[in-house]
Design a protein around this motif. Structure first.
Motif, PDB file in Angstrom:
ATOM      1  N   UNK A 139       0.853  -1.196   0.000  1.00 22.66           N
ATOM      2  CA  UNK A 139       0.000   0.000   0.000  1.00 22.66           C
ATOM      3  C   UNK A 139       0.887   1.242   0.000  1.00 22.66           C
ATOM      4  N   UNK A 140       0.591   2.170  -0.890  1.00 24.83           N
ATOM      5  CA  UNK A 140       1.305   3.454  -0.891  1.00 24.83           C
ATOM      6  C   UNK A 140       0.644   4.372   0.129  1.00 24.83           C
ATOM      7  N   UNK A 141       1.456   5.099   0.861  1.00 29.13           N
ATOM      8  CA  UNK A 141       0.951   5.904   1.971  1.00 29.13           C
ATOM      9  C   UNK A 141       1.089   7.392   1.670  1.00 29.13           C
ATOM     10  N   UNK A 142      -0.008   8.108   1.872  1.00 28.81           N
ATOM     11  CA  UNK A 142      -0.038   9.561   1.647  1.00 28.81           C
ATOM     12  C   UNK A 142      -0.483  10.237   2.941  1.00 28.81           C
ATOM     13  N   UNK A 143       0.301  11.197   3.390  1.00 31.87           N
ATOM     14  CA  UNK A 143       0.007  11.869   4.653  1.00 31.87           C
ATOM     15  C   UNK A 143      -0.337  13.328   4.406  1.00 31.87           C
ATOM     16  N   UNK A 144      -1.403  13.767   5.064  1.00 31.28           N
ATOM     17  CA  UNK A 144      -1.771  15.191   5.007  1.00 31.28           C
ATOM     18  C   UNK A 144      -1.365  15.834   6.329  1.00 31.28           C
ATOM     19  N   UNK A 145      -0.463  16.789   6.248  1.00 32.05           N
ATOM     20  CA  UNK A 145       0.122  17.357   7.472  1.00 32.05           C
ATOM     21  C   UNK A 145      -0.842  18.301   8.198  1.00 32.05           C
ATOM     22  N   UNK A 146      -1.608  19.061   7.432  1.00 28.34           N
ATOM     23  CA  UNK A 146      -2.633  19.911   8.055  1.00 28.34           C
ATOM     24  C   UNK A 146      -3.772  20.088   7.062  1.00 28.34           C
ATOM     25  N   UNK A 147      -4.858  20.670   7.529  1.00 30.26           N
ATOM     26  CA  UNK A 147      -6.092  20.701   6.731  1.00 30.26           C
ATOM     27  C   UNK A 147      -5.914  21.431   5.404  1.00 30.26           C
ATOM     28  N   UNK A 148      -4.932  22.320   5.323  1.00 28.56           N
ATOM     29  CA  UNK A 148      -4.763  23.100   4.091  1.00 28.56           C
ATOM     30  C   UNK A 148      -3.740  22.489   3.148  1.00 28.56           C
ATOM     31  N   UNK A 149      -3.086  21.384   3.569  1.00 30.46           N
ATOM     32  CA  UNK A 149      -2.053  20.767   2.728  1.00 30.46           C
ATOM     33  C   UNK A 149      -2.634  19.649   1.873  1.00 30.46           C
ATOM     34  N   UNK A 150      -1.918  19.366   0.769  1.00 34.98           N
ATOM     35  CA  UNK A 150      -2.251  18.181  -0.008  1.00 34.98           C
ATOM     36  C   UNK A 150      -1.753  16.946   0.714  1.00 34.98           C
ATOM     37  N   UNK A 151      -2.303  15.794   0.382  1.00 36.57           N
ATOM     38  CA  UNK A 151      -1.720  14.542   0.845  1.00 36.57           C
ATOM     39  C   UNK A 151      -0.410  14.335   0.085  1.00 36.57           C
ATOM     40  N   UNK A 152       0.649  14.030   0.811  1.00 33.67           N
ATOM     41  CA  UNK A 152       1.965  13.860   0.198  1.00 33.67           C
ATOM     42  C   UNK A 152       2.422  12.409   0.387  1.00 33.67           C
ATOM     43  N   UNK A 153       2.943  11.853  -0.687  1.00 34.44           N
ATOM     44  CA  UNK A 153       3.435  10.468  -0.619  1.00 34.44           C
ATOM     45  C   UNK A 153       4.649  10.395   0.293  1.00 34.44           C
TER      46      UNK A 153
END
Lengths: 261, 117
Positions: B13-27
């Motif tokens: 599974x590739x994991x994408x994290x969103x650091x805060x509500x205004x950020x994109x999900x980043x791999x």
């Protein structure tokens, strides 16, 4: 009059301390057993995840030991490492070796359901330092419980070897269950004093209701209720497994008692 | 053999994290897990032990569709000059505009302008 109040205070103080040892020792013992999976968990991701969870458990133990220290029980490190087996009040189930992954998951799941219920009840505790800490601890325990539950259901539904091992683990754990729900010598007092507002039997019933639902859902047979035994970890009566655990856990501590780690 | 058993039960599974509500999900990487549910749980423990975040996505690697490294023409958007698509292609504009504005207006210019209208 003053003497009566003093006696009441002592009663509160003693029950609180007894109960905090139960919680601290539970968390330290299961946390240490969990840490033994480091490097040998079923996969790399689980290795890190399980170690992270175990580290959280030890962190919770630290919180309870610090509360005990504030109540005059001494240095938290000494409480964690220097007490003998018969001074410890963890449930006997938690000192058992890990056996295999199925046993670890089943024990972890049963304990986490119990611990989660215990923490939820403590939100009503009149001992405010504990009640406030529990609010924070609950935010982590939710995910520990979720993780164990996910694995438990997965092993149960997997059939084959996974299910066989899980059923074997459940049978082994069942005989060790009774003292998990024991509040030791202070159960009644804890309730009367408003420290911990629920009885042992109600705690067990709530636990059984929740765990049985997952048994039914996963096609597992619910075993008969285990009779209470005289061997109660809450009263300091432990198996030799605890001494084995302590020998390993305190090895570094004992190597130099004066060192600051 | 062990590898085979793993393959039956585990997927990447590739994991994408969103650091805060205004950020994109980043791999941030990938995990191997037996289900999406467990992938989310181990991703939390593997990637967010210290960092803050508000959301995680996991996507089965097999559901990620990618371009080929061999077909470099796919990315050949620099063969012809594309300066008109770039800010640098308009670097002279300020100077040119200034020069244009600085041309002095003479009386003859004004007269011609009136005549033309």
């Amino acid at each position: 009059m003053q003497q009566a109040e003093q006696q009441r205070n002592n009663r509160y103080h003693e029950a609180l301390i007894d109960f905090l040892y139960q919680m601290a020792d539970d968390e330290l013992t299961i946390g240490h057993r969990g840490s033994e999976w480091l490097g040998v968990a079923p996969d790399l991701e689980e290795d890190i995840a399980f170690s992270s969870i175990s580290q959280d458990e030890v962190g919770h133990a630290t919180f309870y030991f610090e509360l005990l220290s504030e109540l005059g029980e001494g240095d938290p490190d000494q409480l964690a490492f220097a007490r003998t087996a018969n001074q410890r009040k963890n449930a006997r189930l938690l000192e058992r070796p890990n056996h295999d992954w199925a046993y670890t998951i089943a024990r972890g799941y049963f304990y986490d359901v119990f611990d989660h219920l215990r923490l939820q009840e403590l939100l009503q505790s009149n001992y405010i330092p504990l009640q406030k800490g529990v609010q924070k601890i609950l935010r982590e325990e939710r995910y520990h419980l979720l993780h164990m539950e996910t694995w438990f259901e997965r092993l149960a539904k997997a059939q084959g070897e996974a299910k066989e091992r899980l059923e074997k683990a459940i049978t082994a754990i069942w005989t060790d269950l009774p003292d998990l729900f024991s509040l030791g010598q202070s159960g009644e007092i804890l309730r009367e004093e408003g420290i911990f507002p629920i009885s042992e039997s109600t705690l067990y019933d709530k636990w059984a209701q929740q765990v049985k639902a997952l048994f039914d859902h996963s096609g597992l047979t619910w075993p008969a209720k285990q009779n209470e035994t005289l061997e109660n970890g809450r009263l300091g009566v432990h198996s030799s497994d605890l001494q084995d655990l302590l020998n390993v856990m305190t090895e570094v501590y004992r190597s130099d008692l004066t060192a600051t780690w | 053999m062990e590898r085979q058993i793993q393959n039956q039960h585990y997927e990447v599974y590739e994991v994408f994290v969103q650091r805060d509500a205004l950020s994109h999900h980043v791999h941030v990487g990938s995990v191997v897990a037996p289900s999406a549910e467990l992938a989310l749980q181990v991703a939390r423990e593997n990637f967010l032990r210290r960092e803050k975040a508000v959301n995680i996505w996991v996507v089965k690697q097999e559901n990620v569709h990618a371009t080929s490294y061999e077909d470099q023409d796919f990315f050949a958007n620099q063969v012809l000059s594309k300066s008109y698509r770039e800010v640098s292609g308009y670097a002279e504009n300020a100077r040119k505009w200034k020069a244009f504005k600085q041309v002095a207006i003479t009386v003859d210019d004004l007269v011609n302008d009136i005549k033309e209208h």
